[in-house]
Design an enzyme around this catalytic site. Sequence first.
Site, PDB file in Angstrom:
ATOM      1  N   TYR A   1       0.857  -1.191   0.000  1.00 33.94           N
ATOM      2  CA  TYR A   1       0.000   0.000   0.000  1.00 33.94           C
ATOM      3  C   TYR A   1       0.888   1.234   0.000  1.00 33.94           C
ATOM      4  O   TYR A   1       0.724   2.163   0.770  1.00 33.94           O
ATOM      5  CB  TYR A   1      -0.920  -0.034   1.232  1.00 33.94           C
ATOM      6  CG  TYR A   1      -2.210   0.733   1.066  1.00 33.94           C
ATOM      7  CD1 TYR A   1      -3.126   0.389   0.079  1.00 33.94           C
ATOM      8  CD2 TYR A   1      -2.520   1.789   1.915  1.00 33.94           C
ATOM      9  CE1 TYR A   1      -4.317   1.082  -0.063  1.00 33.94           C
ATOM     10  CE2 TYR A   1      -3.717   2.487   1.784  1.00 33.94           C
ATOM     11  CZ  TYR A   1      -4.612   2.131   0.794  1.00 33.94           C
ATOM     12  OH  TYR A   1      -5.794   2.810   0.646  1.00 33.94           O
ATOM     13  N   GLY A   2       1.867   1.229  -0.934  1.00 39.50           N
ATOM     14  CA  GLY A   2       2.761   2.382  -1.072  1.00 39.50           C
ATOM     15  C   GLY A   2       2.292   3.254  -2.222  1.00 39.50           C
ATOM     16  O   GLY A   2       1.091   3.416  -2.451  1.00 39.50           O
TER      17      GLY A   2
ATOM     18  N   ARG B   1       1.408  -7.043   5.865  1.00 39.60           N
ATOM     19  CA  ARG B   1       2.080  -7.903   6.841  1.00 39.60           C
ATOM     20  C   ARG B   1       1.290  -7.897   8.144  1.00 39.60           C
ATOM     21  O   ARG B   1       0.706  -6.870   8.507  1.00 39.60           O
ATOM     22  CB  ARG B   1       3.507  -7.406   7.085  1.00 39.60           C
ATOM     23  CG  ARG B   1       4.454  -7.778   5.962  1.00 39.60           C
ATOM     24  CD  ARG B   1       5.768  -7.063   6.093  1.00 39.60           C
ATOM     25  NE  ARG B   1       5.621  -5.659   5.682  1.00 39.60           N
ATOM     26  CZ  ARG B   1       6.633  -4.840   5.448  1.00 39.60           C
ATOM     27  NH1 ARG B   1       7.874  -5.272   5.605  1.00 39.60           N
ATOM     28  NH2 ARG B   1       6.438  -3.602   5.070  1.00 39.60           N
TER      29      ARG B   1
ATOM     30  N   THR C   1      -0.446  -0.139   8.700  1.00 39.41           N
ATOM     31  CA  THR C   1      -1.201   0.325   7.528  1.00 39.41           C
ATOM     32  C   THR C   1      -2.648  -0.191   7.508  1.00 39.41           C
ATOM     33  O   THR C   1      -3.476   0.341   6.778  1.00 39.41           O
ATOM     34  CB  THR C   1      -0.444  -0.090   6.247  1.00 39.41           C
ATOM     35  OG1 THR C   1       0.926   0.306   6.390  1.00 39.41           O
ATOM     36  CG2 THR C   1      -0.994   0.590   5.017  1.00 39.41           C
TER      37      THR C   1
ATOM     38  N   GLN D   1      10.041  -8.580  -3.678  1.00 40.23           N
ATOM     39  CA  GLN D   1       8.992  -9.371  -4.341  1.00 40.23           C
ATOM     40  C   GLN D   1       9.291 -10.868  -4.397  1.00 40.23           C
ATOM     41  O   GLN D   1       8.404 -11.698  -4.176  1.00 40.23           O
ATOM     42  CB  GLN D   1       8.745  -8.837  -5.757  1.00 40.23           C
ATOM     43  CG  GLN D   1       8.068  -7.464  -5.758  1.00 40.23           C
ATOM     44  CD  GLN D   1       7.744  -6.947  -7.148  1.00 40.23           C
ATOM     45  OE1 GLN D   1       7.928  -7.652  -8.139  1.00 40.23           O
ATOM     46  NE2 GLN D   1       7.263  -5.726  -7.233  1.00 40.23           N
TER      47      GLN D   1
ATOM     48  N   HIS E   1       6.173  -3.605 -12.864  1.00 40.95           N
ATOM     49  CA  HIS E   1       7.531  -3.460 -13.402  1.00 40.95           C
ATOM     50  C   HIS E   1       8.047  -4.888 -13.628  1.00 40.95           C
ATOM     51  O   HIS E   1       7.750  -5.786 -12.841  1.00 40.95           O
ATOM     52  CB  HIS E   1       8.412  -2.676 -12.429  1.00 40.95           C
ATOM     53  CG  HIS E   1       9.862  -2.591 -12.823  1.00 40.95           C
ATOM     54  ND1 HIS E   1      10.271  -2.251 -14.102  1.00 40.95           N
ATOM     55  CD2 HIS E   1      10.993  -2.793 -12.110  1.00 40.95           C
ATOM     56  CE1 HIS E   1      11.600  -2.262 -14.146  1.00 40.95           C
ATOM     57  NE2 HIS E   1      12.057  -2.585 -12.950  1.00 40.95           N
TER      58      HIS E   1
ATOM     59  N   GLY F   1       2.349   7.025  -8.257  1.00 42.56           N
ATOM     60  CA  GLY F   1       1.049   6.634  -7.730  1.00 42.56           C
ATOM     61  C   GLY F   1       0.119   7.807  -7.466  1.00 42.56           C
ATOM     62  O   GLY F   1      -1.076   7.732  -7.736  1.00 42.56           O
TER      63      GLY F   1
ATOM     64  N   GLU G   1      17.471  25.719 -11.399  1.00 46.57           N
ATOM     65  CA  GLU G   1      16.731  26.151 -12.588  1.00 46.57           C
ATOM     66  C   GLU G   1      16.333  24.999 -13.520  1.00 46.57           C
ATOM     67  O   GLU G   1      15.618  25.201 -14.497  1.00 46.57           O
ATOM     68  CB  GLU G   1      17.543  27.207 -13.364  1.00 46.57           C
ATOM     69  CG  GLU G   1      17.503  28.562 -12.666  1.00 46.57           C
ATOM     70  CD  GLU G   1      18.253  29.650 -13.434  1.00 46.57           C
ATOM     71  OE1 GLU G   1      18.423  29.518 -14.656  1.00 46.57           O
ATOM     72  OE2 GLU G   1      18.677  30.621 -12.789  1.00 46.57           O
TER      73      GLU G   1
ATOM     74  N   SER H   1      16.509  32.682 -24.056  1.00 47.26           N
ATOM     75  CA  SER H   1      17.088  33.727 -24.904  1.00 47.26           C
ATOM     76  C   SER H   1      17.808  33.101 -26.103  1.00 47.26           C
ATOM     77  O   SER H   1      18.162  31.917 -26.082  1.00 47.26           O
ATOM     78  CB  SER H   1      18.093  34.545 -24.089  1.00 47.26           C
ATOM     79  OG  SER H   1      19.226  33.740 -23.795  1.00 47.26           O
TER      80      SER H   1
HETATM   81  P1  NAD Z   1       6.577   1.590  -2.447  1.00 44.60           P
HETATM   82  O1  NAD Z   1       7.897   1.409  -1.824  1.00 44.60           O
HETATM   83  O2  NAD Z   1       5.985   2.961  -2.534  1.00 44.60           O
HETATM   84  O3  NAD Z   1       5.491   0.711  -1.675  1.00 44.60           O
HETATM   85  C1  NAD Z   1       5.694  -0.629  -1.371  1.00 44.60           C
HETATM   86  C2  NAD Z   1       4.748  -1.061  -0.251  1.00 44.60           C
HETATM   87  O4  NAD Z   1       5.017  -2.425   0.083  1.00 44.60           O
HETATM   88  C3  NAD Z   1       4.923  -0.262   1.031  1.00 44.60           C
HETATM   89  O5  NAD Z   1       3.645   0.047   1.518  1.00 44.60           O
HETATM   90  C4  NAD Z   1       5.623  -1.250   1.971  1.00 44.60           C
HETATM   91  O6  NAD Z   1       5.283  -1.057   3.343  1.00 44.60           O
HETATM   92  C5  NAD Z   1       5.086  -2.575   1.496  1.00 44.60           C
HETATM   93  N1  NAD Z   1       5.959  -3.714   1.792  1.00 44.60           N
HETATM   94  C6  NAD Z   1       7.315  -3.731   1.807  1.00 44.60           C
HETATM   95  N2  NAD Z   1       7.764  -4.964   2.090  1.00 44.60           N
HETATM   96  C7  NAD Z   1       6.667  -5.735   2.249  1.00 44.60           C
HETATM   97  C8  NAD Z   1       6.477  -7.105   2.558  1.00 44.60           C
HETATM   98  N3  NAD Z   1       7.513  -7.927   2.767  1.00 44.60           N
HETATM   99  N4  NAD Z   1       5.194  -7.577   2.633  1.00 44.60           N
HETATM  100  C9  NAD Z   1       4.129  -6.761   2.441  1.00 44.60           C
HETATM  101  N5  NAD Z   1       4.258  -5.442   2.166  1.00 44.60           N
HETATM  102  C10 NAD Z   1       5.511  -4.942   2.069  1.00 44.60           C
HETATM  103  O7  NAD Z   1       6.636   0.900  -3.880  1.00 44.60           O
HETATM  104  P2  NAD Z   1       6.135   1.486  -5.286  1.00 44.60           P
HETATM  105  O8  NAD Z   1       7.013   2.632  -5.697  1.00 44.60           O
HETATM  106  O9  NAD Z   1       4.666   1.667  -5.247  1.00 44.60           O
HETATM  107  O10 NAD Z   1       6.511   0.273  -6.272  1.00 44.60           O
HETATM  108  C11 NAD Z   1       5.678  -0.876  -6.394  1.00 44.60           C
HETATM  109  C12 NAD Z   1       5.896  -1.468  -7.777  1.00 44.60           C
HETATM  110  O11 NAD Z   1       5.450  -0.525  -8.745  1.00 44.60           O
HETATM  111  C13 NAD Z   1       7.351  -1.763  -8.118  1.00 44.60           C
HETATM  112  O12 NAD Z   1       7.381  -2.929  -8.915  1.00 44.60           O
HETATM  113  C14 NAD Z   1       7.775  -0.541  -8.923  1.00 44.60           C
HETATM  114  O13 NAD Z   1       8.843  -0.804  -9.807  1.00 44.60           O
HETATM  115  C15 NAD Z   1       6.493  -0.281  -9.689  1.00 44.60           C
HETATM  116  N6  NAD Z   1       6.312   1.073 -10.209  1.00 44.60           N
HETATM  117  C16 NAD Z   1       6.489   2.156  -9.399  1.00 44.60           C
HETATM  118  C17 NAD Z   1       6.279   3.433  -9.899  1.00 44.60           C
HETATM  119  C18 NAD Z   1       6.419   4.647  -9.004  1.00 44.60           C
HETATM  120  O14 NAD Z   1       6.264   5.758  -9.507  1.00 44.60           O
HETATM  121  N7  NAD Z   1       6.663   4.543  -7.720  1.00 44.60           N
HETATM  122  C19 NAD Z   1       5.874   3.617 -11.234  1.00 44.60           C
HETATM  123  C20 NAD Z   1       5.649   2.488 -12.040  1.00 44.60           C
HETATM  124  C21 NAD Z   1       5.877   1.224 -11.506  1.00 44.60           C
HETATM  125 MG    MG Z   2      12.124   1.916 -12.397  1.00 44.09          MG
HETATM  126 MG    MG Z   3      20.630  31.327 -16.086  1.00 44.65          MG
HETATM  127 MG    MG Z   4      21.006  32.828 -19.702  1.00 47.46          MG
END
Ligand code: NAD
Ligand code: MG
Ligand code: MG
Ligand code: MG
Length: 329
Positions: A26-27, A49, A54, A87, A109, A135, A232, A253
Amino acid sequence: MSVTIYYQKDCDMGLLKGKKICVLGYGSQGRAHANNLHDSGLDVTVALREGSATFQRVQDDGLKAAPVAQAVAQADLVCFLLPDQVQADVYNAVVAPNLKKGAAILFAHGFNIHYGQIVPPADVDVLMVAPKGPGKLVRDLYVAGQGVPCLIAIHQDASGKAKDLGLAYAAGIGGARAGVIETSFKEETETDLFGEQAVLCGGLTALMKAGFETLVDAGYAPEMAYFECINEMKLIVDLIYQGGMTNMRRFISDTAKFGDVTRGPRVIDDYVRQNMEEILTEIQNGEFAREWILENKANRPVFNALLRADEAHEMEEVGARLRSMMNWL
Ligand code: NAD
Ligand code: MG
Ligand code: MG
Ligand code: MG
Ligand code: MG
């Protein structure tokens, strides 16, 4: 090469009606996907967990939460929205032993599938729906009736319905309102890693730092160096984001433009391009993946040391001081 793009009309969200969706994590992405799917009328349980703080947050958002094993055991679709480096452990320890027959698994991903850290059995659908934005944007645009463009990829199509399932999911999180681009796990993983290493994160921070250090080493005030080489950047990037390079160049410019087109290629010269090709090769041949996986297994000694060194760099101290003058931040 042209890409295939799917839209709302190509998606049947009905395929997910009556199915149980388990969102692991739930990130950034997890919270956005879970809330969007829920608001799309789908049955979502957030898997956490045991004892996680959360649980309360999920309930406050009006969603269901359950411990990972329990949520997975009931699910028809299990979504991995956990940090990439945890994962595989979570898959092996809790998902694989509890996965229902016929259930599908989904990623945002491709790292763990592409580099063989997770190897699902052949009778499981394995798909990816990856929003091309953080997100918060995935959630905010959904609420505003819009969506962030997504990627879709199919690694295993055991049911013959994996792509339809992915498109239903993309509609559920709002991505199909903007468009869903078809790709593969290989292409998504390799381009994502290359982009963040060579350009967006690695390339950008190294470019800013090198510019800052060049001016400071030549005797200019660090405050001046910080404004010109770091602060900048946002103005320029916002203009490119809104309308491309051509649009950005309308706002600078002629002197800046002339320096841009004549000096830029000298900074990013053939030597830098060769480095980029090497970095891409290390992504393609698995060397980067192995290094990152081993680094995590060793408790991240190199990673932590490098991050600490940059946190202690003069530019961070100067930046903090200058930001205290910007009370709108
Ligand atoms: P995050 O770190 O924001 O959130 C991960 C969540 O998982 C957290 O809430 C954490 O507490 C929980 N967590 C961690 N370990 C755990 C465990 N062992 N068991 C249960 N929960 C656990 O992650 P994110 O950035 O949302 O990334 C998630 C996926 O999305 C990844 O595969 C990432 O590559 C992909 N992704 C992220 C973005 C981005 O902008 N953040 C964009 C596209 C794809
Ligand atoms: Mg990446
Ligand atoms: Mg300048
Ligand atoms: Mg300049
Ligand atoms: Mg990316």
